[in-house]
Motif scaffolding. Structure first.
Motif, PDB file in Angstrom:
ATOM      1  N   ALA A 289       0.853  -1.187   0.000  1.00 37.93           N
ATOM      2  CA  ALA A 289       0.000   0.000   0.000  1.00 37.93           C
ATOM      3  C   ALA A 289       0.887   1.234   0.000  1.00 37.93           C
ATOM      4  CB  ALA A 289      -0.908   0.004   1.219  1.00 37.93           C
ATOM      5  N   VAL A 290       0.444   2.255  -0.698  1.00 39.02           N
ATOM      6  CA  VAL A 290       1.200   3.508  -0.773  1.00 39.02           C
ATOM      7  C   VAL A 290       0.280   4.661  -0.375  1.00 39.02           C
ATOM      8  CG1 VAL A 290       2.470   5.100  -2.263  1.00 39.02           C
ATOM      9  CG2 VAL A 290       2.683   2.638  -2.619  1.00 39.02           C
ATOM     10  N   VAL A 291       0.788   5.525   0.475  1.00 37.09           N
ATOM     11  CA  VAL A 291       0.077   6.766   0.799  1.00 37.09           C
ATOM     12  C   VAL A 291       0.983   7.928   0.425  1.00 37.09           C
ATOM     13  CG1 VAL A 291      -0.900   8.219   2.605  1.00 37.09           C
ATOM     14  CG2 VAL A 291      -1.291   5.755   2.650  1.00 37.09           C
ATOM     15  N   MET A 292       0.438   8.857  -0.331  1.00 36.36           N
ATOM     16  CA  MET A 292       1.184  10.037  -0.754  1.00 36.36           C
ATOM     17  C   MET A 292       0.543  11.286  -0.168  1.00 36.36           C
ATOM     18  SD  MET A 292       1.997   9.133  -4.755  1.00 36.36           S
ATOM     19  CE  MET A 292       0.358   8.509  -5.120  1.00 36.36           C
ATOM     20  N   ARG A 293       1.330  12.067   0.566  1.00 36.71           N
ATOM     21  CA  ARG A 293       0.884  13.359   1.082  1.00 36.71           C
ATOM     22  C   ARG A 293       1.280  14.434   0.083  1.00 36.71           C
ATOM     23  NH1 ARG A 293      -0.129  15.686   6.065  1.00 36.71           N
ATOM     24  NH2 ARG A 293      -1.463  13.853   6.255  1.00 36.71           N
ATOM     25  N   LEU A 294       0.315  15.241  -0.350  1.00 31.96           N
ATOM     26  CA  LEU A 294       0.549  16.267  -1.365  1.00 31.96           C
ATOM     27  C   LEU A 294       0.699  17.623  -0.691  1.00 31.96           C
ATOM     28  CD1 LEU A 294      -0.614  13.869  -2.980  1.00 31.96           C
ATOM     29  CD2 LEU A 294      -1.888  15.503  -4.361  1.00 31.96           C
ATOM     30  N   LEU A 295       1.861  18.244  -0.874  1.00 31.90           N
ATOM     31  CA  LEU A 295       2.130  19.558  -0.300  1.00 31.90           C
ATOM     32  C   LEU A 295       2.338  20.550  -1.424  1.00 31.90           C
ATOM     33  CD1 LEU A 295       4.690  18.408   2.416  1.00 31.90           C
ATOM     34  CD2 LEU A 295       2.277  18.925   2.758  1.00 31.90           C
ATOM     35  N   ASP A 296       1.524  21.584  -1.435  1.00 28.85           N
ATOM     36  CA  ASP A 296       1.585  22.596  -2.493  1.00 28.85           C
ATOM     37  C   ASP A 296       2.474  23.744  -2.037  1.00 28.85           C
ATOM     38  OD1 ASP A 296       1.251  24.387  -4.511  1.00 28.85           O
ATOM     39  OD2 ASP A 296      -0.925  24.529  -4.370  1.00 28.85           O
ATOM     40  N   HIS A 297       3.731  23.759  -2.502  1.00 23.83           N
ATOM     41  CA  HIS A 297       4.657  24.801  -2.089  1.00 23.83           C
ATOM     42  C   HIS A 297       4.355  26.141  -2.748  1.00 23.83           C
ATOM     43  CE1 HIS A 297       7.174  22.453   0.436  1.00 23.83           C
ATOM     44  NE2 HIS A 297       7.514  21.603  -0.510  1.00 23.83           N
ATOM     45  N   PRO A 362       8.713  16.468   7.892  1.00 23.84           N
ATOM     46  CA  PRO A 362       9.653  17.140   7.000  1.00 23.84           C
ATOM     47  C   PRO A 362       9.413  18.652   7.008  1.00 23.84           C
ATOM     48  CG  PRO A 362       7.780  16.436   5.743  1.00 23.84           C
ATOM     49  CD  PRO A 362       7.490  16.054   7.179  1.00 23.84           C
ATOM     50  N   VAL A 363      10.238  19.389   6.228  1.00 27.94           N
ATOM     51  CA  VAL A 363       9.982  20.808   5.985  1.00 27.94           C
ATOM     52  C   VAL A 363       8.832  20.892   4.985  1.00 27.94           C
ATOM     53  CG1 VAL A 363      10.904  22.947   5.042  1.00 27.94           C
ATOM     54  CG2 VAL A 363      12.365  21.474   6.444  1.00 27.94           C
ATOM     55  N   GLU A 364       7.682  21.392   5.432  1.00 27.82           N
ATOM     56  CA  GLU A 364       6.483  21.339   4.592  1.00 27.82           C
ATOM     57  C   GLU A 364       6.296  22.588   3.738  1.00 27.82           C
ATOM     58  OE1 GLU A 364       2.937  19.970   6.365  1.00 27.82           O
ATOM     59  OE2 GLU A 364       3.893  18.335   7.461  1.00 27.82           O
ATOM     60  N   TYR A 365       6.703  23.744   4.232  1.00 26.83           N
ATOM     61  CA  TYR A 365       6.622  24.983   3.461  1.00 26.83           C
ATOM     62  C   TYR A 365       7.950  25.706   3.570  1.00 26.83           C
ATOM     63  CZ  TYR A 365       1.549  24.267   3.608  1.00 26.83           C
ATOM     64  OH  TYR A 365       0.297  23.743   3.494  1.00 26.83           O
ATOM     65  N   ARG A 366       8.363  26.327   2.489  1.00 26.89           N
ATOM     66  CA  ARG A 366       9.635  27.053   2.503  1.00 26.89           C
ATOM     67  C   ARG A 366       9.364  28.537   2.720  1.00 26.89           C
ATOM     68  NH1 ARG A 366       9.955  23.201  -1.706  1.00 26.89           N
ATOM     69  NH2 ARG A 366      11.462  21.563  -1.241  1.00 26.89           N
ATOM     70  N   LEU A 367      10.001  29.086   3.741  1.00 27.77           N
ATOM     71  CA  LEU A 367       9.773  30.476   4.107  1.00 27.77           C
ATOM     72  C   LEU A 367      11.062  31.273   3.974  1.00 27.77           C
ATOM     73  CD1 LEU A 367       7.638  29.955   7.339  1.00 27.77           C
ATOM     74  CD2 LEU A 367       6.808  30.474   5.056  1.00 27.77           C
ATOM     75  N   GLU A 368      10.974  32.468   3.412  1.00 26.08           N
ATOM     76  CA  GLU A 368      12.141  33.334   3.271  1.00 26.08           C
ATOM     77  C   GLU A 368      12.628  33.792   4.641  1.00 26.08           C
ATOM     78  OE1 GLU A 368      11.162  36.569   0.751  1.00 26.08           O
ATOM     79  OE2 GLU A 368      10.992  35.358  -1.074  1.00 26.08           O
ATOM     80  N   ARG A 369      13.962  33.960   4.739  1.00 26.03           N
ATOM     81  CA  ARG A 369      14.613  34.515   5.923  1.00 26.03           C
ATOM     82  C   ARG A 369      14.624  33.553   7.114  1.00 26.03           C
ATOM     83  NH1 ARG A 369      11.602  38.747   6.995  1.00 26.03           N
ATOM     84  NH2 ARG A 369      12.416  40.067   5.342  1.00 26.03           N
ATOM     85  N   ILE A 370      14.004  32.396   6.997  1.00 28.99           N
ATOM     86  CA  ILE A 370      13.937  31.445   8.111  1.00 28.99           C
ATOM     87  C   ILE A 370      14.869  30.266   7.826  1.00 28.99           C
ATOM     88  CG2 ILE A 370      12.429  29.846   9.357  1.00 28.99           C
ATOM     89  CD1 ILE A 370      10.172  31.817   9.036  1.00 28.99           C
ATOM     90  N   ASN A 371      15.669  29.889   8.799  1.00 24.70           N
ATOM     91  CA  ASN A 371      16.579  28.753   8.679  1.00 24.70           C
ATOM     92  C   ASN A 371      15.827  27.474   9.021  1.00 24.70           C
ATOM     93  OD1 ASN A 371      19.543  30.038   8.476  1.00 24.70           O
ATOM     94  ND2 ASN A 371      18.294  31.279   9.848  1.00 24.70           N
ATOM     95  N   GLN A 372      15.493  26.705   8.006  1.00 27.78           N
ATOM     96  CA  GLN A 372      14.684  25.502   8.198  1.00 27.78           C
ATOM     97  C   GLN A 372      15.567  24.261   8.074  1.00 27.78           C
ATOM     98  OE1 GLN A 372      11.745  27.341   5.214  1.00 27.78           O
ATOM     99  NE2 GLN A 372      10.436  25.973   6.419  1.00 27.78           N
ATOM    100  N   VAL A 373      15.522  23.410   9.098  1.00 29.20           N
ATOM    101  CA  VAL A 373      16.364  22.226   9.156  1.00 29.20           C
ATOM    102  C   VAL A 373      15.500  20.978   9.073  1.00 29.20           C
ATOM    103  CG1 VAL A 373      18.115  20.972  10.466  1.00 29.20           C
ATOM    104  CG2 VAL A 373      18.001  23.470  10.616  1.00 29.20           C
ATOM    105  N   GLN A 374      15.848  20.087   8.140  1.00 28.83           N
ATOM    106  CA  GLN A 374      15.171  18.797   7.985  1.00 28.83           C
ATOM    107  C   GLN A 374      15.929  17.750   8.811  1.00 28.83           C
ATOM    108  OE1 GLN A 374      12.560  17.349   5.649  1.00 28.83           O
ATOM    109  NE2 GLN A 374      12.933  15.753   7.168  1.00 28.83           N
ATOM    110  N   VAL A 375      15.251  17.078   9.736  1.00 29.81           N
ATOM    111  CA  VAL A 375      15.923  16.053  10.535  1.00 29.81           C
ATOM    112  C   VAL A 375      16.144  14.790   9.690  1.00 29.81           C
ATOM    113  CG1 VAL A 375      14.932  16.929  12.677  1.00 29.81           C
ATOM    114  CG2 VAL A 375      13.793  15.057  11.481  1.00 29.81           C
ATOM    115  N   HIS A 376      17.207  14.072   9.993  1.00 28.95           N
ATOM    116  CA  HIS A 376      17.524  12.798   9.326  1.00 28.95           C
ATOM    117  C   HIS A 376      17.964  11.806  10.396  1.00 28.95           C
ATOM    118  CE1 HIS A 376      17.237  14.219   5.165  1.00 28.95           C
ATOM    119  NE2 HIS A 376      17.878  15.305   5.550  1.00 28.95           N
ATOM    120  N   PRO A 377      17.017  11.126  11.040  1.00 30.78           N
ATOM    121  CA  PRO A 377      17.368  10.208  12.138  1.00 30.78           C
ATOM    122  C   PRO A 377      18.350   9.118  11.724  1.00 30.78           C
ATOM    123  CG  PRO A 377      15.005  10.616  12.089  1.00 30.78           C
ATOM    124  CD  PRO A 377      15.565  11.214  10.835  1.00 30.78           C
ATOM    125  N   ARG A 378      18.317   8.686  10.460  1.00 29.90           N
ATOM    126  CA  ARG A 378      19.192   7.594  10.026  1.00 29.90           C
ATOM    127  C   ARG A 378      20.660   7.955  10.140  1.00 29.90           C
ATOM    128  NH1 ARG A 378      16.167   5.572   4.435  1.00 29.90           N
ATOM    129  NH2 ARG A 378      14.220   4.855   5.405  1.00 29.90           N
TER     130      ARG A 378
END
Length: 592
Positions: A289-297, A362-378
């Protein structure tokens, strides 16, 4: 006029009709207004009627009524017409859009069609040629026509057709498609076209998720629209493997691994929209089964004022955002709009003089001037490690995507105590239950009391479709639920609404969603209760505050205003209130 004979007799009139001259003769517009519209028409290429409405010479509805009367044809409101797709599909989508025409129903041995411009003789002749039947014309609003075309020409048939092509291709070639590499596919391959149709259809109805679920003999494709799943069943399970393989290749996942869940992501460009797709696979009995979350940037973030927060929530929330330290928590289940609220809050405080760092998964929206960090537990880049590092980056504001464990909670609370404003989320059912959750996660009461500034709990309720909204009488169960709500309702003049279902809402009765909120702003008494870890006192004090409004009460207020239905309020908030106070006055609601 509905007869084919009368409609044909009007053909000569339509050929002779010069809209500007007719409106001038009737005194509906002035010569100056006509001149302005003609100038706009030259630069924009629009029809004269649209140009006239755009310069304010005449209202759109007034123009349509005038034109229909002059041509002796009907003017139809598409929002109130139940369409038969068998007739609509007699014209394909390209022709319908090009000719601004929709086939409505049979009419005296021919077909009744709605046209945005009945004076367009070329379009009339072309429609008659394509349909090969006598045509009766009715005038329809162009904007309503285009909205209707967006809805009726969904990709469900196209998806089924492409799925059939995939099955046929698999049967004919006898090649294991799961062993093919990405380079061996082409843009015209059936699997690719099937995916394109699925994503186009999902974007068209603003779906947030797509579910691909192989069953024993069928494939189910479900889309979550306004929080509720809509299902399409495709005969034949063989297409599922091809779909999953293609999605794995696009996401950079291992196509040979079918026994373990995998997570990935990719981005697609769809017309003017960029969609970021988060992919999650899960081994099940009949495949994956596959679930896809759609994020409109490319979507614009809503301002706090447009989220739907009532004034009793918005004002104290604004106050909390202007503080220089402390923790603000937004709580609710998955899909309740927490991320949207937090990003809107970040947008509100995003200034050149303010350093903001986010830690997200994850980082869901990209915002100007903000330092956004995506975690990578692996690779060891988890919330705790990023958060500790972020504190050494001289931030003013920190957003932690979720308080997942004791370490994250402890670091976040201590950061809030040392002059940082910290935003984060928790999965709790209500604002008053958040304190208990923090204590259960091992945070000491004195630390919570020192750091916490406020809690916002939220849900999303579906809006009643404006195109088909109508009054409704409540049933016995709904009245009984209302009687047990700790809120005083007006006893006279309340008329609840629901949607009967129409073309624009896909027969659901709902279109769009709005947030309902519950807010607790900390004060000295609440802080003292938390310091002593006295949850009973905390809950009692919070719910008795003058400005406290529960989730159920907030949602019920929307139902009273006709924004949502009582049925939807019960679905989303039923069972949230621990305190049930009988209100005898409610029995009179809807009876007077």
């Amino acid at each position: 006029m509905n007869s084919t004979t009368a409609n044909v007799s009007n053909l000569k009139l339509r050929k002779k009709l010069r809209l500007g001259e007719v409106l001038l003769e009737a005194g509906a517009i002035s010569p100056d207004q006509l001149e302005q519209a003609l100038a706009l028409q030259k630069t924009s290429g629009h029809k004269l009627g649209r140009a006239l409405t755009e310069v304010g010479a005449i209202g759109e509805k007034e123009l349509h009524q005038f034109l229909a009367k002059k041509l002796d044809i009907d003017y139809l409101d598409l929002t109130n017409i139940k369409l038969n797709l068998d007739y609509v599909m007699l014209l394909d989508e390209v022709q319908a859009r090009r000719l601004r025409t929709i086939v409505l129903k049979p009419d005296h041995g021919g077909l009744l069609v709605g046209m945005a411009d009945p004076t367009d003789i070329f379009a009339f002749d072309e429609v008659s040629r394509l349909l090969k039947k006598p045509v009766t014309v009715a005038l329809v609003n162009e904007s309503e026509l285009l909205r209707t075309l967006d809805i009726v020409y969904r990709r469900t048939d196209e998806i089924s057709a492409f799925a059939a092509e995939v099955i046929e291709e698999l049967d004919e070639s006898r090649i294991d498609i799961e062993k093919l590499s990405a380079d061996e596919d082409t843009p015209e391959a059936p699997v690719t076209k099937l995916l394109q149709s699925m994503f186009t259809d999902a974007a068209q109805v603003n779906a947030s998720d797509i579910h691909i679920e192989p069953d024993e003999f069928v494939l189910r494709i479900r889309q979550r629209v306004d929080g509720v799943l809509q299902e399409q069943v495709i005969e034949g399970r063989g297409v599922a493997g091809a779909l999953v393989t293609r999605l794995k290749l696009m996401s950079g996942l291992d196509i040979s691994e079918k026994r373990l869940p995998q997570d990935g992501r990719f981005s697609i460009q769809l017309r003017d929209t960029t969609l970021d797709i988060r992919v999650s696979t899960l081994p099940i009995q009949h495949g994956e089964a596959v679930v896809m979350r759609l994020l409109d940037h490319s979507a614009n973030l809503l301002s706090l004022e447009k989220l739907g927060m009532p004034e009793t929530v918005l004002k104290p929330f604004h106050r909390m955002l202007e503080r220089t330290g402390g923790m603000i928590l937004v709580t609710g289940p998955t899909g309740s709009g927490k991320t949207t609220t937090l990003y809107s809050a970040l947008n509100h405080v995003n200034r050149p003089e303010t350093k903001i760092i986010t830690v997200e998964d994850p980082v869901e929206y990209r915002l100007e001037r903000i330092n956004q960090v995506q975690v990578h537990p692996r690779i060891g880049l988890d919330f705790g490690r990023v958060l500790r590092t972020a504190l050494r980056q001289d931030p003013d504001i920190i957003l932690v995507g979720e308080m997942r464990d004791r370490e994250t909670v402890d670091i976040g609370l201590r950061a809030a105590m040392t002059g940082h404003l910290v935003f984060s989320t928790l999965h709790t059912t209500s604002a008053v239950g958040t304190a208990s959750r923090l204590l259960d996660m091992g945070a000491p009461g004195y630390l919570i009391a020192a750091a916490l500034q406020g809690i916002v709990a939220q849900r999303l309720v579906r809006r009643v479709c404006e195109s088909c909204a109508e009054p409704v009488e409540l049933n016995a169960a709904q009245k009984a639920w209302l009687q047990n709500q700790p809120v005083s309702l007006p006893t006279k003049g309340v008329q609840f609404m629901h949607g009967r279902g129409c073309n624009y809402c896909h027969l659901t009765g709902y279109r769009g969603r709005i947030g309902v909120y519950e807010l607790i702003e900390m004060d000295s008494k609440l802080t003292e209760a938390l310091r002593n870890e006295d949850l009973d006192a905390f809950i009692s004090l919070a719910t008795r505050k003058d400005n406290f409004v529960s989730l159920a009460s907030c949602a019920l207020d929307y139902a009273i205003k006709g924004i949502t239905s009582v049925e939807e309020v019960i679905r989303v908030t039923g069972g949230l209130d621990d305190t049930e106070t009988h209100n005898d006055e409610v029995s009179e609601v809807n009876d007077g």
